[in-house]
Design a protein around this motif. Structure first.
Motif, PDB file in Angstrom:
ATOM      1  N   ASN A  78      13.938  65.839  15.121  1.00 15.99           N
ATOM      2  CA  ASN A  78      15.346  65.688  15.191  1.00 15.99           C
ATOM      3  C   ASN A  78      15.896  64.552  16.069  1.00 15.99           C
ATOM      4  OD1 ASN A  78      15.766  68.438  14.835  1.00 15.99           O
ATOM      5  ND2 ASN A  78      15.599  69.333  16.752  1.00 15.99           N
ATOM      6  N   LEU A  79      15.171  63.755  16.767  1.00 18.67           N
ATOM      7  CA  LEU A  79      15.852  62.431  17.629  1.00 18.67           C
ATOM      8  C   LEU A  79      15.674  61.490  16.506  1.00 18.67           C
ATOM      9  CD1 LEU A  79      14.048  63.014  21.265  1.00 18.67           C
ATOM     10  CD2 LEU A  79      16.285  63.475  20.430  1.00 18.67           C
ATOM     11  N   ASP A  80      14.464  61.564  15.898  1.00 23.37           N
ATOM     12  CA  ASP A  80      14.341  60.271  14.829  1.00 23.37           C
ATOM     13  C   ASP A  80      15.345  60.224  13.810  1.00 23.37           C
ATOM     14  OD1 ASP A  80      12.102  59.391  15.810  1.00 23.37           O
ATOM     15  OD2 ASP A  80      10.744  60.011  14.368  1.00 23.37           O
ATOM     16  N   ARG A  81      15.957  61.376  13.688  1.00 24.03           N
ATOM     17  CA  ARG A  81      17.187  61.457  12.620  1.00 24.03           C
ATOM     18  C   ARG A  81      18.401  60.495  13.131  1.00 24.03           C
ATOM     19  NH1 ARG A  81      18.349  67.281  11.880  1.00 24.03           N
ATOM     20  NH2 ARG A  81      16.015  67.328  11.518  1.00 24.03           N
ATOM     21  N   LEU A  82      18.630  60.577  14.732  1.00 21.78           N
ATOM     22  CA  LEU A  82      19.543  59.884  15.164  1.00 21.78           C
ATOM     23  C   LEU A  82      19.038  58.248  15.149  1.00 21.78           C
ATOM     24  CD1 LEU A  82      20.500  62.370  17.939  1.00 21.78           C
ATOM     25  CD2 LEU A  82      22.104  61.577  16.179  1.00 21.78           C
ATOM     26  N   PHE A  83      17.688  58.320  15.795  1.00 21.23           N
ATOM     27  CA  PHE A  83      17.384  56.723  15.887  1.00 21.23           C
ATOM     28  C   PHE A  83      17.351  56.101  14.471  1.00 21.23           C
ATOM     29  CE2 PHE A  83      15.225  58.582  19.680  1.00 21.23           C
ATOM     30  CZ  PHE A  83      15.846  57.859  20.692  1.00 21.23           C
ATOM     31  N   ASP A  84      17.107  56.694  13.532  1.00 20.88           N
ATOM     32  CA  ASP A  84      17.115  56.316  12.060  1.00 20.88           C
ATOM     33  C   ASP A  84      18.519  55.528  12.148  1.00 20.88           C
ATOM     34  OD1 ASP A  84      14.589  56.506  11.856  1.00 20.88           O
ATOM     35  OD2 ASP A  84      14.546  58.182  10.217  1.00 20.88           O
ATOM     36  N   ALA A 129      13.711  45.474  20.699  1.00 18.33           N
ATOM     37  CA  ALA A 129      12.642  45.846  21.828  1.00 18.33           C
ATOM     38  C   ALA A 129      13.454  46.923  22.645  1.00 18.33           C
ATOM     39  CB  ALA A 129      12.297  44.800  22.730  1.00 18.33           C
ATOM     40  N   GLU A 130      14.720  46.398  22.976  1.00 20.27           N
ATOM     41  CA  GLU A 130      15.651  47.540  23.542  1.00 20.27           C
ATOM     42  C   GLU A 130      15.942  48.780  23.181  1.00 20.27           C
ATOM     43  OE1 GLU A 130      16.867  46.894  26.552  1.00 20.27           O
ATOM     44  OE2 GLU A 130      16.486  44.572  26.735  1.00 20.27           O
ATOM     45  N   ILE A 131      15.968  48.856  21.868  1.00 19.87           N
ATOM     46  CA  ILE A 131      16.055  50.094  21.349  1.00 19.87           C
ATOM     47  C   ILE A 131      14.722  50.940  21.317  1.00 19.87           C
ATOM     48  CG2 ILE A 131      16.115  51.413  18.881  1.00 19.87           C
ATOM     49  CD1 ILE A 131      17.956  49.488  18.073  1.00 19.87           C
ATOM     50  N   GLU A 132      13.636  50.107  21.099  1.00 17.89           N
ATOM     51  CA  GLU A 132      12.303  50.918  21.423  1.00 17.89           C
ATOM     52  C   GLU A 132      12.130  51.480  22.705  1.00 17.89           C
ATOM     53  OE1 GLU A 132      10.156  51.753  18.829  1.00 17.89           O
ATOM     54  OE2 GLU A 132      11.536  50.822  17.519  1.00 17.89           O
ATOM     55  N   GLN A 133      12.631  50.886  23.714  1.00 21.05           N
ATOM     56  CA  GLN A 133      12.522  51.214  25.156  1.00 21.05           C
ATOM     57  C   GLN A 133      13.270  52.654  25.287  1.00 21.05           C
ATOM     58  OE1 GLN A 133      13.537  48.543  28.288  1.00 21.05           O
ATOM     59  NE2 GLN A 133      11.859  47.178  27.757  1.00 21.05           N
ATOM     60  N   LEU A 134      14.467  52.610  24.541  1.00 22.11           N
ATOM     61  CA  LEU A 134      15.446  53.759  24.687  1.00 22.11           C
ATOM     62  C   LEU A 134      14.920  54.940  23.925  1.00 22.11           C
ATOM     63  CD1 LEU A 134      18.999  52.894  24.180  1.00 22.11           C
ATOM     64  CD2 LEU A 134      17.955  53.745  25.996  1.00 22.11           C
ATOM     65  N   ILE A 135      14.095  54.710  22.668  1.00 21.25           N
ATOM     66  CA  ILE A 135      13.347  55.702  22.131  1.00 21.25           C
ATOM     67  C   ILE A 135      12.385  56.479  22.857  1.00 21.25           C
ATOM     68  CG2 ILE A 135      11.890  56.217  20.238  1.00 21.25           C
ATOM     69  CD1 ILE A 135      13.408  54.236  18.638  1.00 21.25           C
ATOM     70  N   GLU A 136      11.564  55.517  23.616  1.00 23.43           N
ATOM     71  CA  GLU A 136      10.505  56.020  24.551  1.00 23.43           C
ATOM     72  C   GLU A 136      10.939  56.724  25.617  1.00 23.43           C
ATOM     73  OE1 GLU A 136       7.309  56.024  24.616  1.00 23.43           O
ATOM     74  OE2 GLU A 136       7.643  55.265  22.742  1.00 23.43           O
ATOM     75  N   ARG A 137      12.207  56.385  26.114  1.00 26.27           N
ATOM     76  CA  ARG A 137      12.635  57.001  27.358  1.00 26.27           C
ATOM     77  C   ARG A 137      13.186  58.529  26.812  1.00 26.27           C
ATOM     78  NH1 ARG A 137      18.159  55.530  31.112  1.00 26.27           N
ATOM     79  NH2 ARG A 137      18.114  57.455  32.170  1.00 26.27           N
TER      80      ARG A 137
END
Ligand code: ADP
Ligand code: ASP
Ligand code: MG
Length: 464
Positions: free
Chosen positions: A93-99, A65-73
């Protein structure tokens, strides 16, 4: 060339980043000044990544959940800064990092292992995300900008969490890179890598250091550290309301003030700049017309015997004492060596001239550990009664009074003691470096604020 650095507080949200972009365009790019810009992670993000790593390590699923919040931000910030037509590309671009981030944290969760190496890798996403977003946003405002992952150039040893820079290799890498890249480089602060390309970090607050590393390698005209206060102040403004900003300080003064707790600049930052005699300027992103503070070789703040006071709020003292220590050579040497071998940093040392006791200040997290190590090193001397039990005292703070002009000036220490004495504050230990640049005092933590206010009032306030 000017190397600029904007800290987390300057890039806390989209509005602030927009303000930073305007500063860059109006004051540098439109004026044809050549720049490279280092950015930290968005405010609070590094702390969040550390928390996420620890949650995963403890097998607490809330890390997701913490990761999801960071993704949202990060999405939200990027979307606010860029036209809708760009959003799809940004997500990609960002999803590459989040993955990658999800994969590594899942790994931590599964194997229940969070090594310093993995923690550095997790933290590195903070700077990689912020700089990706800011580089993209600059391009969309018409600036010819390019993202630069500093970890590909800044090479270090493998002391994860606080890696040491290999300057010959790093300097060469940076010079070569800038020969081939003419666009404005948007540089990730804080992160670096080992010879084997494992990600390392330069220590908390290390983006300042990144700016100085690049500035020195590029022989920049200046290194500008942009933050949320009007430069280096005479004291921490959160503790001393009356603190005021200094026109200039020397590299040594800045190093002492920051070593003893002034968070405004990370202590190692001064070294590369000092070697090349490049001035560092601390500026306020939220008050850009204020001149801020210059860190230079010779400070011009004529009348100020002392420049500032800083403090480390929580320290422990370790006292090693005993009749058998008098005249015995090598006790201090063995103490320092054994603590260094265990990675324990000594903040302050005092030894009475009777040589009857040595007193060391360390961070509280090291207190009990240091006691055990010292007792084991001096096992024989303790059995023979030459050295007594090693004592650890907690709930203490250090105050450092800093100023180059204290050198050869009589009476400064007296004024400091007087300021404390009249408030009934007991001084537990005192140290003065032989450079006379700094007087450090250990006091009870519950006296800290009172002590700072009293010293500031007596020695600094009237110089404003
Ligand atoms: P950034 O996010 O820009 O890196 P930091 O939070 O690391 O900013 O450092 C800036 C903060 O340092 C200020 O907001 C201030 O509260 C704190 N600080 C502590 N001591 C001092 C001092 N002597 N002068 C200026 N700021 C100080
Ligand atoms: N983001 C890193 C930290 O929080 C580096 C920096 O801000 O300078 O420590
Ligand atoms: Mg900082």
């Amino acid at each position: 060339m000017i190397v600029l650095k904007f800290g987390g507080s300057s890039v806390g949200n989209a509005e602030r980043i927009d303000g930073v972009i305007s500063i860059l365009i109006d004051s540098y790019i439109n004026k044809k000044k050549k720049i490279a810009v280092v950015f930290s992670a968005f405010q609070g993000v590094t702390d969040k990544f550390i928390e996420i790593g620890k949650l995963a390590f403890q097998r607490k699923l809330s890390y997701k959940a913490e990761i999801e919040q960071l993704i949202e931000r990060h999405y939200d910030t990027a979307f606010r800064l860029n036209p809708t037509s760009m959003h799809e590309q940004i997500v990609e671009n960002l999803d590459r990092l989040f993955d990658d981030l999800k994969e590594v944290t899942h790994g931590v969760y599964l194997v229940r292992e969070l090594s310093p190496r993995t923690l550095d890798y997790i933290q590195s996403f903070g700077e990689r995300l912020s700089n990706t977003i800011i580089a993209e946003s600059l391009c969309n405002r018409g600036v010819e900008a390019e993202y630069l992952d500093a970890s590909s150039l800044v090479k270090t040893n493998s002391e994860f969490g606080n890696a040491k820079v290999n300057f010959p290799v790093t300097n060469k890498n940076i010079a070569q890179h800038f020969k081939k890249h003419n666009k404005v480089q948007i540089i990730t602060g804080f992160i670096s890598s080992t010879e084997k390309n494992e990600i390392t970090t330069l220590g908390r607050g290390g983006s300042d250091y990144t700016a100085s590393i690049f500035g020195a390698a590029l022989n920049a005209g200046a290194i500008e550290i942009w933050t949320d206060v009007d430069g280096i102040l005479t004291a921490d403004p959160r503790k001393v309301k009356e603190a005021f900003s200094l026109k200039s300080v020397t590299y040594e003064e800045a190093m002492e003030l920051s070593h003893f707790g002034a968070k405004v600049i990370y202590p190692p930052t001064m070294l590369p700049a000092l070697q090349k005699k490049i001035k560092i300027v601390i500026k306020n992103t939220f008050n850009p017309s204020h001149p801020g503070t210059e860190i230079i070789e010779k400070s011009s703040s004529e009348k100020m015997l002392i420049k500032g006071i800083s403090s480390i709020d929580d320290i422990s003292i370790i006292r090693v004492q005993g009749g058998g220590m008098v005249g015995v050579t090598g006790v201090a040497g063995r103490l320092f060596t054994v603590l260094a071998r265990h990675g324990i940093n000594i903040i302050l040392i005092t030894q009475a001239s009777s040589e009857h006791s040595i007193c060391l200040a360390v961070l509280p997290k090291f207190g009990e550990h240091a006691k055990k190590i010292i007792e084991s090193e001096f096992k024989l001397e303790i059995i023979e009664g030459k050295i007594g039990e090693v004592v650890v005292e907690d709930e203490l703070s250090i105050i450092a009074v800093v100023g180059e002009k204290m050198r050869h000036t009589i009476g400064v220490a007296g004024k400091v003691f007087n300021a404390l004495g009249k408030k009934g504050i007991n001084i537990i230990a005192i140290a003065q470096g032989s450079s006379e640049l700094n007087i450090s005092l250990v006091i009870n933590k519950n006296n800290l604020t009172k002590a700072l206010l009293s010293i500031h009032k007596d020695l600094l306030a009237r110089l404003k």
